[in-house]
Design a protein around this motif. Structure first.
Motif, PDB file in Angstrom:
ATOM      1  N   GLY A 284      11.787   4.348   8.932  1.00 10.40           N
ATOM      2  CA  GLY A 284      12.868   3.457   8.526  1.00 10.40           C
ATOM      3  C   GLY A 284      12.859   3.043   7.065  1.00 10.40           C
ATOM      4  O   GLY A 284      13.830   3.266   6.336  1.00 10.40           O
ATOM      5  N   ALA A 285      11.765   2.436   6.614  1.00  7.97           N
ATOM      6  CA  ALA A 285      11.718   1.921   5.247  1.00  7.97           C
ATOM      7  C   ALA A 285      11.709   3.046   4.218  1.00  7.97           C
ATOM      8  O   ALA A 285      12.351   2.945   3.160  1.00  7.97           O
ATOM      9  CB  ALA A 285      10.496   1.025   5.068  1.00  7.97           C
ATOM     10  N   VAL A 286      10.995   4.134   4.516  1.00  6.74           N
ATOM     11  CA  VAL A 286      10.939   5.283   3.594  1.00  6.74           C
ATOM     12  C   VAL A 286      12.326   5.909   3.475  1.00  6.74           C
ATOM     13  O   VAL A 286      12.811   6.218   2.373  1.00  6.74           O
ATOM     14  CB  VAL A 286       9.925   6.322   4.101  1.00  6.74           C
ATOM     15  CG1 VAL A 286       9.887   7.532   3.166  1.00  6.74           C
ATOM     16  CG2 VAL A 286       8.537   5.709   4.220  1.00  6.74           C
TER      17      VAL A 286
ATOM     18  N   ALA B  75       0.806  -1.218   0.000  1.00 10.43           N
ATOM     19  CA  ALA B  75       0.000   0.000   0.000  1.00 10.43           C
ATOM     20  C   ALA B  75       0.841   1.272   0.000  1.00 10.43           C
ATOM     21  O   ALA B  75       0.441   2.279  -0.586  1.00 10.43           O
ATOM     22  CB  ALA B  75      -0.933  -0.007   1.216  1.00 10.43           C
ATOM     23  N   TYR B  76       1.997   1.246   0.640  1.00  5.42           N
ATOM     24  CA  TYR B  76       2.810   2.459   0.760  1.00  5.42           C
ATOM     25  C   TYR B  76       4.081   2.362  -0.082  1.00  5.42           C
ATOM     26  O   TYR B  76       4.401   3.256  -0.861  1.00  5.42           O
ATOM     27  CB  TYR B  76       3.148   2.699   2.232  1.00  5.42           C
ATOM     28  CG  TYR B  76       3.714   4.068   2.547  1.00  5.42           C
ATOM     29  CD1 TYR B  76       3.604   5.140   1.661  1.00  5.42           C
ATOM     30  CD2 TYR B  76       4.349   4.303   3.762  1.00  5.42           C
ATOM     31  CE1 TYR B  76       4.113   6.394   1.970  1.00  5.42           C
ATOM     32  CE2 TYR B  76       4.867   5.554   4.080  1.00  5.42           C
ATOM     33  CZ  TYR B  76       4.750   6.592   3.182  1.00  5.42           C
ATOM     34  OH  TYR B  76       5.258   7.830   3.482  1.00  5.42           O
ATOM     35  N   GLY B  77       4.793   1.264   0.071  1.00  8.04           N
ATOM     36  CA  GLY B  77       6.052   1.106  -0.657  1.00  8.04           C
ATOM     37  C   GLY B  77       5.894   1.170  -2.158  1.00  8.04           C
ATOM     38  O   GLY B  77       6.643   1.864  -2.858  1.00  8.04           O
ATOM     39  N   LYS B  78       4.899   0.459  -2.672  1.00  8.28           N
ATOM     40  CA  LYS B  78       4.674   0.449  -4.121  1.00  8.28           C
ATOM     41  C   LYS B  78       4.306   1.838  -4.648  1.00  8.28           C
ATOM     42  O   LYS B  78       4.677   2.208  -5.767  1.00  8.28           O
ATOM     43  CB  LYS B  78       3.568  -0.552  -4.470  1.00  8.28           C
ATOM     44  CG  LYS B  78       3.962  -2.014  -4.319  1.00  8.28           C
ATOM     45  CD  LYS B  78       4.865  -2.468  -5.452  1.00  8.28           C
ATOM     46  CE  LYS B  78       5.115  -3.968  -5.394  1.00  8.28           C
ATOM     47  NZ  LYS B  78       6.000  -4.433  -6.497  1.00  8.28           N
ATOM     48  N   LYS B  79       3.579   2.605  -3.840  1.00  2.46           N
ATOM     49  CA  LYS B  79       3.226   3.969  -4.270  1.00  2.46           C
ATOM     50  C   LYS B  79       4.470   4.856  -4.334  1.00  2.46           C
ATOM     51  O   LYS B  79       4.606   5.691  -5.240  1.00  2.46           O
ATOM     52  CB  LYS B  79       2.191   4.561  -3.313  1.00  2.46           C
ATOM     53  CG  LYS B  79       0.784   4.015  -3.505  1.00  2.46           C
ATOM     54  CD  LYS B  79      -0.209   4.751  -2.652  1.00  2.46           C
ATOM     55  CE  LYS B  79      -1.622   4.192  -2.841  1.00  2.46           C
ATOM     56  NZ  LYS B  79      -2.101   4.387  -4.219  1.00  2.46           N
ATOM     57  N   LEU B  80       5.353   4.695  -3.363  1.00  2.14           N
ATOM     58  CA  LEU B  80       6.599   5.454  -3.402  1.00  2.14           C
ATOM     59  C   LEU B  80       7.388   5.128  -4.664  1.00  2.14           C
ATOM     60  O   LEU B  80       7.951   6.010  -5.316  1.00  2.14           O
ATOM     61  CB  LEU B  80       7.448   5.146  -2.164  1.00  2.14           C
ATOM     62  CG  LEU B  80       6.933   5.639  -0.806  1.00  2.14           C
ATOM     63  CD1 LEU B  80       7.841   5.142   0.308  1.00  2.14           C
ATOM     64  CD2 LEU B  80       6.844   7.161  -0.777  1.00  2.14           C
TER      65      LEU B  80
END
Length: 584
Positions: free
Chosen positions: A97-99, A20-25
């Motif tokens: 962290g991941a961002v 939901a978040y990583g793929k959008k980034l």
């Protein structure tokens, strides 16, 4: 609460947020494109710039960023209770962290594999880059010191651990030759590497190594050996040792995470340690340590880490074969590391009392306050935070799955030591790059001196000597909060750099800018207050010249930190420099 519920919650959070978040980034913000040639291809030199299979790079990056941090930090933080520990881990993973890791990696890929501190000088001010470089060098020296001390103490405690590491290094060199000097299929080479790793672990358990019967001398001899090793590893071409060793280590960690994940998923083991104890547990230097703002000084890499930005923009960006692989390497590894920290909390929380023994654990069970006050002292008797985790993991997996306790304890011990070694040599390599970048202004003014300082062997020797000198006495309890604080402060600065890069180079929406800027500023405030507390309350409790050096380094970094924040606000809304644009 049972370990099963915590494991399921962790997996759901990471799985949902990756999609939901990583793929959008990746798709909407960075707009990663497989057609864009990466620095690994454009600047290929066979030493640092080497196009790498994404799973090999995942292994290298994962092993490099993990270190002992996601194990040591959560194990200590149990003094506050497992609920605040897990909350900081999960929230930090998702929103910072991941961002932070992904954007640091991709910003470097778009700028010819340059470091995040170099990028700061380009997207902000020239002064920003120089100040950032010095800040990073201090951080890297503290990383070498902290992980060197942890390794030396581990090598003292279990002679199987250093011998297993030595045999693993031999296996890694062999695998490197197979991967890059033969035409053997990659999957076949991987199978050979895994077999070599298993043999190395068996050999290590059969032939334990002690360099001296005296613990103090044994520790110091290992410090010398580690110094020689990290100098060689950081100066040699990346494919000779660094990359294949990290690839092998990733299998070690993944095996441990999978086995532990299954055990704590099906085990339905209740966490016996308190969910919450007191707000100000005596975690640092025996002083009442408020959870906020001090938690980042304890839980470092398991939640977020500025060191990850150095790895992503220092080595991984030079090896990324395809921009589309950046999400797996930069974003996915942080979530994997967070899941490892979740396993640590489950192991220690569920089986820690059994490891401490009835005599030591009975006083801790009298009340939440008694637990908070006595926990840190109690775990020192079983090898400190690394010791209680490895023993609790072995005990738990044996109790739930029936696997041999000694073998599982050694596996967990190898996690900590193997990845601490990975962090050591990667750190020294990054410090070499940093010294070379800092020396650029004297390249034309004093070419002979520049040539000496930037020689790979000389530039590798400087941080190795300084870091292991600080670690010489083995005071990990002094070094860990200093390293963690510097590391977390670095994360806030790298995140602010990423925010400027996103707004000025990627021309992102205000929403994306806010989702990066707000966590960065919150982290900056938290860590700055925590380090001020450390300077006032913790540093005076230590004695000796090295304690003075640690205090001085912390004070200097606080000053540099304020300078970097000033530069951030000065340029965040400024127009893009003339002629600057992201690489298409």
């Amino acid at each position: 609460m049972s370990t099963t519920v915590l494991v399921v919650l962790g997996l759901l959070i990471y799985g949902i947020m990756y999609v939901a978040y990583g793929k959008k980034l990746q798709t909407h913000l960075v707009k990663a494109d497989s057609k864009n040639p990466t620095p690994a291809h454009r600047l290929k030199d066979g030493v640092d710039f080497v196009p790498t299979n994404r799973w090999v790079l995942f292994g290298h990056h994962f092993a490099s960023i993990a270190g002992a941090g996601p194990i040591v930090g959560p194990a200590i933080a149990m003094a506050w209770g497992w609920i605040p520990a897990l909350a900081w881990i999960w929230v930090g993973n998702v929103f910072i962290g991941a961002v932070h890791d992904y954007l640091s990696l991709m910003a470097s890929v778009r700028h010819d594999g340059k470091s995040i501190q170099w990028i700061a000088g380009k997207v902000m001010k020239k002064r920003t880059g120089v100040v950032f470089e010095w800040f990073v060098l201090f951080v890297l020296v503290l990383v070498v010191a902290a992980f060197g001390a942890i390794l030396g103490n581990m090598f003292n405690g279990d002679p199987r651990v250093p011998s297993s590491n030595i045999f693993t290094l031999i296996a890694a060199v062999i695998l490197g030759q197979i991967l890059y000097k033969t035409k053997i299929n990659f999957n076949v080479a991987t199978i050979i590497g895994i077999i070599l790793l298993i043999v190395a672990l068996w050999m290590g358990s059969m032939f334990p190594i002690r360099l001296s019967a005296d613990n103090a001398m044994n520790y110091k001899l290992w410090m010398v050996a580690l110094g020689v090793y990290i100098i060689m590893a950081s100066a040699l071409p990346v494919w000779v040792l660094l990359q294949p060793r990290d690839y092998l280590n990733s299998f070690l960690l993944v095996a441990g995470v999978v086995i532990g994940g299954i055990a704590f998923l099906v085990g339905m083991k209740s966490l016996e340690m308190p969910g919450y104890t007191i707000w100000s547990a005596p975690v640092i230097s025996g002083k009442p340590s408020p959870f906020w703002p001090l938690v980042p000084l304890i839980i470092a890499c398991g939640s977020l880490s500025g060191f990850h930005a150095l790895v992503g923009s220092g080595t991984s960006s030079k090896q990324l074969d395809n921009e589309q692989s950046g999400l797996l390497v930069g974003y996915g590894t942080m979530f994997t590391e967070g899941f490892l920290s979740t396993i640590v909390v489950c192991a220690v929380g569920g089986f820690g009392f059994a490891i401490l023994g009835e005599e030591a654990s009975k006083p801790l069970q009298e009340s939440a306050t008694a637990f908070a006050n006595g926990y840190v002292g109690a775990i020192n008797a079983v090898g400190g935070p690394a010791g209680i985790f490895s023993k609790a993991y072995g005990h738990g997996v044996n109790a739930i799955l029936g696997l041999p306790k000694d073998a599982m304890t050694l596996l967990a011990g190898m996690w900590v030591s193997a990845f601490a070694m990975t962090t050591l040599d990667t750190t020294n390599r990054l410090a070499r790059y940093t010294i070379m970048e800092l020396a650029e202004p004297i390249q034309h003014k004093s070419p002979s001196f520049y040539k000496i300082v930037t020689n790979p062997w000389v530039a590798s020797l400087i941080p190795a000597f300084l870091g292991l000198w600080l670690a010489w006495t083995g005071q990990w309890n002094l070094l860990w909060p200093a390293f963690s604080g510097a590391n977390q402060m670095l994360a806030s600065i790298a995140m602010m750099t990423a925010a400027v890069w996103v707004s000025r180079y990627l021309q992102s929406s205000k929403l994306y800018q806010l989702t990066i800027t707000i966590p960065a500023l919150f982290l900056w405030l938290t860590v700055s207050l925590a380090l001020v507390w450390y300077m006032i309350y913790a540093v005076p409790t230590f004695s000796g010249f090295k304690a003075f050096i640690i205090g001085a380094m912390t004070a200097i970094m606080l000053v540099l930190n304020v300078m970097l924040l000033i530069d951030y606000f000065a340029v965040k809304n400024a127009p893009l420099p003339k002629g600057a644009k992201q690489r298409a």
